[in-house]
Write a protein that holds these residues in place. Structure first.
Motif, PDB file in Angstrom:
ATOM      1  N   SER A  38      14.415  81.194  27.038  1.00 20.39           N
ATOM      2  CA  SER A  38      14.683  81.931  25.846  1.00 20.39           C
ATOM      3  C   SER A  38      13.366  82.578  25.442  1.00 20.39           C
ATOM      4  CB  SER A  38      15.498  81.334  24.735  1.00 20.39           C
ATOM      5  OG  SER A  38      16.518  81.165  25.023  1.00 20.39           O
ATOM      6  N   TYR A  39      12.265  82.139  25.989  1.00 23.22           N
ATOM      7  CA  TYR A  39      11.063  82.757  25.534  1.00 23.22           C
ATOM      8  C   TYR A  39      10.403  84.010  26.481  1.00 23.22           C
ATOM      9  CZ  TYR A  39       9.917  78.777  22.815  1.00 23.22           C
ATOM     10  OH  TYR A  39       9.976  77.670  21.685  1.00 23.22           O
ATOM     11  N   TYR A  40       9.895  85.057  25.846  1.00 20.45           N
ATOM     12  CA  TYR A  40       9.467  86.147  26.494  1.00 20.45           C
ATOM     13  C   TYR A  40       8.524  85.797  27.584  1.00 20.45           C
ATOM     14  CZ  TYR A  40       7.719  90.733  27.160  1.00 20.45           C
ATOM     15  OH  TYR A  40       7.477  92.121  27.928  1.00 20.45           O
ATOM     16  N   THR A  41       7.484  84.720  27.292  1.00 19.49           N
ATOM     17  CA  THR A  41       6.681  84.262  28.188  1.00 19.49           C
ATOM     18  C   THR A  41       7.313  83.728  29.458  1.00 19.49           C
ATOM     19  OG1 THR A  41       5.058  83.745  26.427  1.00 19.49           O
ATOM     20  CG2 THR A  41       5.058  82.428  28.531  1.00 19.49           C
ATOM     21  N   THR A  42       8.332  82.954  29.321  1.00 19.95           N
ATOM     22  CA  THR A  42       8.997  82.495  30.563  1.00 19.95           C
ATOM     23  C   THR A  42       9.633  83.466  31.243  1.00 19.95           C
ATOM     24  OG1 THR A  42       9.452  80.380  29.272  1.00 19.95           O
ATOM     25  CG2 THR A  42      10.810  80.956  31.229  1.00 19.95           C
ATOM     26  N   LEU A  43      10.431  84.434  30.779  1.00 22.19           N
ATOM     27  CA  LEU A  43      10.829  85.614  31.346  1.00 22.19           C
ATOM     28  C   LEU A  43       9.823  86.544  31.928  1.00 22.19           C
ATOM     29  CD1 LEU A  43      13.837  86.214  28.865  1.00 22.19           C
ATOM     30  CD2 LEU A  43      14.014  85.092  30.755  1.00 22.19           C
ATOM     31  N   TYR A 146      18.704  90.371  22.525  1.00 22.80           N
ATOM     32  CA  TYR A 146      19.220  89.262  23.011  1.00 22.80           C
ATOM     33  C   TYR A 146      18.866  88.042  22.095  1.00 22.80           C
ATOM     34  CZ  TYR A 146      19.603  84.900  25.628  1.00 22.80           C
ATOM     35  OH  TYR A 146      19.826  83.583  25.968  1.00 22.80           O
ATOM     36  N   THR A 147      17.552  88.030  21.679  1.00 19.87           N
ATOM     37  CA  THR A 147      17.150  86.911  20.800  1.00 19.87           C
ATOM     38  C   THR A 147      17.726  86.918  19.621  1.00 19.87           C
ATOM     39  OG1 THR A 147      15.025  87.009  21.967  1.00 19.87           O
ATOM     40  CG2 THR A 147      15.132  86.076  19.815  1.00 19.87           C
ATOM     41  N   VAL A 148      17.897  88.414  19.105  1.00 21.92           N
ATOM     42  CA  VAL A 148      18.604  88.380  17.443  1.00 21.92           C
ATOM     43  C   VAL A 148      19.891  87.953  17.595  1.00 21.92           C
ATOM     44  CG1 VAL A 148      19.374  89.768  15.758  1.00 21.92           C
ATOM     45  CG2 VAL A 148      16.733  90.059  16.673  1.00 21.92           C
ATOM     46  N   VAL A 149      20.758  88.342  18.711  1.00 28.04           N
ATOM     47  CA  VAL A 149      22.192  88.013  18.889  1.00 28.04           C
ATOM     48  C   VAL A 149      22.389  86.474  18.872  1.00 28.04           C
ATOM     49  CG1 VAL A 149      24.187  88.438  20.078  1.00 28.04           C
ATOM     50  CG2 VAL A 149      22.689  90.346  19.785  1.00 28.04           C
ATOM     51  N   HIS A 150      21.563  86.025  19.933  1.00 28.59           N
ATOM     52  CA  HIS A 150      22.029  84.568  20.224  1.00 28.59           C
ATOM     53  C   HIS A 150      21.335  83.532  19.053  1.00 28.59           C
ATOM     54  CE1 HIS A 150      18.154  82.512  21.114  1.00 28.59           C
ATOM     55  NE2 HIS A 150      17.883  83.295  22.125  1.00 28.59           N
ATOM     56  N   GLY A 151      20.253  84.297  18.424  1.00 32.75           N
ATOM     57  CA  GLY A 151      20.089  83.389  17.148  1.00 32.75           C
ATOM     58  C   GLY A 151      20.907  83.283  16.065  1.00 32.75           C
ATOM     59  N   LYS A 152      21.867  84.200  15.969  1.00 29.41           N
ATOM     60  CA  LYS A 152      22.880  84.286  14.949  1.00 29.41           C
ATOM     61  C   LYS A 152      23.557  83.039  15.126  1.00 29.41           C
ATOM     62  CE  LYS A 152      26.319  87.149  12.651  1.00 29.41           C
ATOM     63  NZ  LYS A 152      25.726  86.903  11.376  1.00 29.41           N
ATOM     64  N   PRO A 158      12.855  81.821  19.227  1.00 29.20           N
ATOM     65  CA  PRO A 158      11.580  81.670  19.962  1.00 29.20           C
ATOM     66  C   PRO A 158      10.463  81.881  19.072  1.00 29.20           C
ATOM     67  CG  PRO A 158      13.176  82.398  21.563  1.00 29.20           C
ATOM     68  CD  PRO A 158      13.740  82.793  20.121  1.00 29.20           C
ATOM     69  N   TYR A 159      10.681  83.185  18.699  1.00 26.74           N
ATOM     70  CA  TYR A 159       9.379  83.546  17.748  1.00 26.74           C
ATOM     71  C   TYR A 159       9.815  84.196  16.553  1.00 26.74           C
ATOM     72  CZ  TYR A 159       7.786  84.132  22.684  1.00 26.74           C
ATOM     73  OH  TYR A 159       7.464  83.811  24.076  1.00 26.74           O
ATOM     74  N   GLU A 160       8.798  83.489  15.408  1.00 29.73           N
ATOM     75  CA  GLU A 160       9.278  83.685  13.874  1.00 29.73           C
ATOM     76  C   GLU A 160       9.625  85.251  13.739  1.00 29.73           C
ATOM     77  OE1 GLU A 160       9.879  81.542  11.604  1.00 29.73           O
ATOM     78  OE2 GLU A 160       9.935  80.024  13.355  1.00 29.73           O
ATOM     79  N   PHE A 161       8.812  86.267  14.219  1.00 34.49           N
ATOM     80  CA  PHE A 161       9.056  87.533  13.520  1.00 34.49           C
ATOM     81  C   PHE A 161      10.484  88.082  14.190  1.00 34.49           C
ATOM     82  CE2 PHE A 161       7.092  87.636  17.881  1.00 34.49           C
ATOM     83  CZ  PHE A 161       7.699  88.743  18.574  1.00 34.49           C
ATOM     84  N   THR A 162      11.481  87.187  14.769  1.00 38.58           N
ATOM     85  CA  THR A 162      12.787  87.751  15.253  1.00 38.58           C
ATOM     86  C   THR A 162      13.695  87.043  14.397  1.00 38.58           C
ATOM     87  OG1 THR A 162      12.830  85.980  16.962  1.00 38.58           O
ATOM     88  CG2 THR A 162      11.871  88.201  17.718  1.00 38.58           C
ATOM     89  N   ASN A 163      13.188  85.976  13.668  1.00 38.70           N
ATOM     90  CA  ASN A 163      14.155  85.329  12.912  1.00 38.70           C
ATOM     91  C   ASN A 163      14.923  85.935  11.743  1.00 38.70           C
ATOM     92  OD1 ASN A 163      15.456  83.094  11.307  1.00 38.70           O
ATOM     93  ND2 ASN A 163      13.889  81.748  11.970  1.00 38.70           N
ATOM     94  N   VAL A 164      15.969  86.463  11.771  1.00 44.06           N
ATOM     95  CA  VAL A 164      16.673  87.207  10.820  1.00 44.06           C
ATOM     96  C   VAL A 164      16.896  86.453   9.576  1.00 44.06           C
ATOM     97  CG1 VAL A 164      18.770  88.751  10.397  1.00 44.06           C
ATOM     98  CG2 VAL A 164      17.704  88.607  12.790  1.00 44.06           C
ATOM     99  N   GLN A 165      17.312  85.120  10.001  1.00 46.23           N
ATOM    100  CA  GLN A 165      17.921  84.107   8.949  1.00 46.23           C
ATOM    101  C   GLN A 165      16.657  83.931   7.771  1.00 46.23           C
ATOM    102  OE1 GLN A 165      19.630  80.785  10.613  1.00 46.23           O
ATOM    103  NE2 GLN A 165      21.215  81.903  11.798  1.00 46.23           N
ATOM    104  N   VAL A 166      15.493  84.043   8.230  1.00 48.38           N
ATOM    105  CA  VAL A 166      14.358  83.618   7.267  1.00 48.38           C
ATOM    106  C   VAL A 166      13.740  84.867   6.782  1.00 48.38           C
ATOM    107  CG1 VAL A 166      11.957  82.840   7.188  1.00 48.38           C
ATOM    108  CG2 VAL A 166      13.686  81.613   8.578  1.00 48.38           C
ATOM    109  N   LEU A 167      13.617  85.822   7.567  1.00 51.10           N
ATOM    110  CA  LEU A 167      13.240  87.110   7.285  1.00 51.10           C
ATOM    111  C   LEU A 167      13.997  88.279   6.802  1.00 51.10           C
ATOM    112  CD1 LEU A 167      10.366  87.476  10.253  1.00 51.10           C
ATOM    113  CD2 LEU A 167      10.009  86.444   8.093  1.00 51.10           C
ATOM    114  N   GLY A 168      15.126  88.141   7.244  1.00 56.70           N
ATOM    115  CA  GLY A 168      15.908  89.363   7.020  1.00 56.70           C
ATOM    116  C   GLY A 168      16.122  90.297   7.867  1.00 56.70           C
TER     117      GLY A 168
END
Length: 200
Positions: A38-43, A146-152, A158-168
């Motif tokens: 799920s990490y951009y680094t890995t992909l 993908y990150t935003v959708v599966h994070g829901k 994987p990265y804080e700047f994509t965390n919708v629940q915390v950042l909105g």
């Protein structure tokens, strides 16, 4: 040469995966593997692995010819190079154990460096086109969505700047726009570099 590079990247990914499995805590191995990919680094590392595999094992096939395309080679190199640069700009040089340090360097430094050197020396560059930058963005933008959708539903970001629940959603959207602009500028600069080197 291509086989050696394929082997190095394969080892880097394997070593990094083992590190994640060893420190997985209460997570199952299956969940750990999913998080790892799920990490951009890995992909990005995995994309480089596929690229080198195509160059090493299928050079005359349609896939191999596609991998040799100047714009494909440059885009993949750009992805992995931004992984290394962004990682050390954002996280700096954190304190890690020897094993973790080797793992961190393998995917954030070794793969980016060998890929960039290979591209710089062996890849064709004069056919690079600024008009294809939009296609370069497909991979990072698809990853972000993908990150935003599966994070829901998974609550794993994987990265804080994509965390919708915390950042909105608004803040994440602004982050995505800023990142997209940065990628466009970076891609244009990378193409300029390639064209310049190609004329030498």
């Amino acid at each position: 040469m291509n086989f050696i590079l394929f082997f190095i990247v394969a080892c880097a990914l394997t070593f990094s995966l083992f590190r994640e499995i060893l420190k997985r805590g209460s997570d199952s191995i299956l969940l750990t593997v999913w998080k790892f990919f799920s990490y951009y680094t890995t992909l990005s590392n995995f994309l480089v692995l596929i690229w080198f595999a195509a160059l090493a094992f299928l050079p005359s096939s349609e896939i191999g010819q596609f991998a040799q395309n100047a714009n494909v080679a440059a885009a993949i190199t750009f992805y992995i190079l931004t992984v290394g640069i962004a990682n050390y700009l954002i996280f700096g040089w954190p304190k890690l154990s020897v094993y973790e340090r080797i793992s961190d360097l393998s995917v954030h430094a070794v793969t980016p460096v060998i890929t960039f050197v290979y591209w710089l020396v062996f890849s064709e560059k004069e056919a690079l086109q600024y008009s294809l930058i939009g296609y370069w963005l497909i991979f990072p933008i698809s990853y972000a969505l993908y990150t935003v959708v599966h994070g829901k539903w998974s609550r794993f970001y994987p990265y804080e700047f994509t965390n919708v629940q915390v950042l909105g959603l608004k803040k994440v959207a602004l982050n995505a726009i800023a990142l997209s602009i940065s990628l466009v500028i970076g891609a244009a600069s990378f193409i300029l570099l390639g064209k310049t080197v190609g004329r030498l």
